[in-house]
Design an enzyme around this catalytic site. Sequence first.
Site, PDB file in Angstrom:
ATOM      1  N   PHE A 265       0.811  -1.216   0.000  1.00  0.00           N
ATOM      2  CA  PHE A 265       0.000   0.000   0.000  1.00  0.00           C
ATOM      3  C   PHE A 265       0.843   1.264   0.000  1.00  0.00           C
ATOM      4  CE2 PHE A 265       0.971  -0.302   4.510  1.00  0.00           C
ATOM      5  CZ  PHE A 265       1.107   1.027   4.894  1.00  0.00           C
TER       6      PHE A 265
ATOM      7  N   GLU B  65      -5.140  -3.898  -1.610  1.00  0.00           N
ATOM      8  CA  GLU B  65      -6.561  -3.564  -1.658  1.00  0.00           C
ATOM      9  C   GLU B  65      -6.864  -2.272  -0.902  1.00  0.00           C
ATOM     10  OE1 GLU B  65      -6.050  -6.788   1.560  1.00  0.00           O
ATOM     11  OE2 GLU B  65      -5.124  -6.136  -0.319  1.00  0.00           O
ATOM     12  N   ARG B  66      -5.875  -1.723  -0.183  1.00  0.00           N
ATOM     13  CA  ARG B  66      -6.115  -0.479   0.555  1.00  0.00           C
ATOM     14  C   ARG B  66      -6.154   0.743  -0.357  1.00  0.00           C
ATOM     15  NH1 ARG B  66      -1.914  -1.285   5.648  1.00  0.00           N
ATOM     16  NH2 ARG B  66      -2.789  -3.233   6.439  1.00  0.00           N
TER      17      ARG B  66
ATOM     18  N   CYS C 201       9.632   1.716   3.519  1.00  0.00           N
ATOM     19  CA  CYS C 201      10.592   0.675   3.876  1.00  0.00           C
ATOM     20  C   CYS C 201      12.007   1.229   3.975  1.00  0.00           C
ATOM     21  CB  CYS C 201      10.549  -0.466   2.859  1.00  0.00           C
ATOM     22  SG  CYS C 201      11.121   0.000   1.211  1.00  0.00           S
TER      23      CYS C 201
ATOM     24  N   LYS D 284      -1.120  -7.638  -8.624  1.00  0.00           N
ATOM     25  CA  LYS D 284      -2.045  -7.742  -7.489  1.00  0.00           C
ATOM     26  C   LYS D 284      -1.635  -6.647  -6.498  1.00  0.00           C
ATOM     27  CE  LYS D 284      -2.838  -8.737  -3.750  1.00  0.00           C
ATOM     28  NZ  LYS D 284      -3.373  -7.804  -2.653  1.00  0.00           N
TER      29      LYS D 284
END
Length: 498
Positions: free
Chosen positions: A149, A176-177, A281, A173
């Site tokens: 995300f 989904e956030r 990160c 993929k």
Amino acid sequence: MRQIGHYINGATVAGESGRESDVLLPMTGEVQAKVALASTEETGAAVANAKAAQPEWAATNPQRRARILMKFVELVHHNYDELADLLAREHGKTVDDARGDIQRGLDVVEFAMGVPHLLKGEYSESAGPGIDVYSVRQPLGVVAGITPFNFPAMIPLWKAAPAIACGNAFILKPSERDPGVPMRLAELFSEAGLPPGIFNVVNGDKEAVDALLVHPDVKAIGFVGSTPIAEYIYTRGCAAGKRVQCFGGAKNHMIIMPDANMDQAVDALIGAGYGSAGERCMAISVAVPVGEETADRLVEKLIPRVEALKIGPSTDPNADFGPLVTAEALERVKGYVQSGIDEGAELIVDGRDFKMQGYESGFYMGGCLFDRVMEDMKIYKEEIFGPVLSVVRAETYEDGIRLANDHEYGNGVAIFTQDGDAARDFSSRIEVGMVGINVPIPVPVAYHTFGGWKRSVFGDLNQHGPDSIRFYTRTKTMTSRWPSGIKDGASFVIPTMN
């Protein structure tokens, strides 16, 4: 309410699983959209479409593939404001930070435009009597990227651009956030002339991930996220015979030497530690001043800077950072802060009670600053992923090196010093994948590779740069000889060049 489906075979399609997830507006806490969660069958259909489209794309001249990437970059620039606003509203980072997210992705697309040169193989004439040997790099087929995300534009483009440039079909993929920007990027790829089925977006959760991991037609998977999930995907993907690269967690240290320019070091820590609410990160989350006098000077300068951080909605051009991505993320970070207090660290700036006037239901948190953090504390050992900076005091330079080298994560590290000998020694001895010398966030430029060491990475090839071309292709070597001058008769001895 906005409904987000999938992008398959060059078109937006509705979800069919009956399952969906909320896409929140972190500024206010409201639900702004619903995203479909793909079933195993829907994921398989996307792979089938990609497999059908890939051979013709692989046969396309690499220069023509590069031209489509050029057109894509042009289209992104035409739609920059729209993309940055959408990204900020779904993620929570400021619009200026969102623009940087997009640009760092475009840097890799621009690198991938050089694919006609990057794919060139090798040739040896007369390697033996009448024998020529040559090699070529060929695409794998259908490949997939599972992205987090926190960089919904940059990391999908880091994965997709080299994969597509090399002649693969790509399945994304995303998280989904914040799926809005990945879906929009897919539309822009199509508008740029990318054939249907070459860039597909499958929105989903673990069911979609597991479907990609076991599907026999998916030849490679790239992942960025937490270390436990990185290890899971790497283990399962390798067991299924796939090529896998997974990038996990981080705990990035910044060593501040006694001779460092303290104002520069503090500026670096404030930006690298608190930018994007710490949801990076490559965020610096551990400051390691060498010597008590250095530590006292550092902390004295940090306190007012952390207290003065401006937190605001993502659309505020004056905000230093915005809200965290979800309420769960906010509570998780607050839990880490309480853990630090319970274990004896000194919380000298506490931002947990920050409330944004007019946005009281948003996921906001002020900056937190810990001093005298010890190695056995949870806030030191684990990735917090929030606006929290820990000061770990080192008695000596050697102690600073040991701290970074002994930590289980090895993503990024920095040293601030005016001593060239110390910097050179540090860069040689440190056991971390990306090193900054007076640079707080040492993310390499697109034509070098990005990757950590230790439990920050699973797999032997990094992201972008030359490694990305190697990851998304395989080498085929031909040894050829033509009939003229060949003697009759079988040979039962292994061929040599004698």
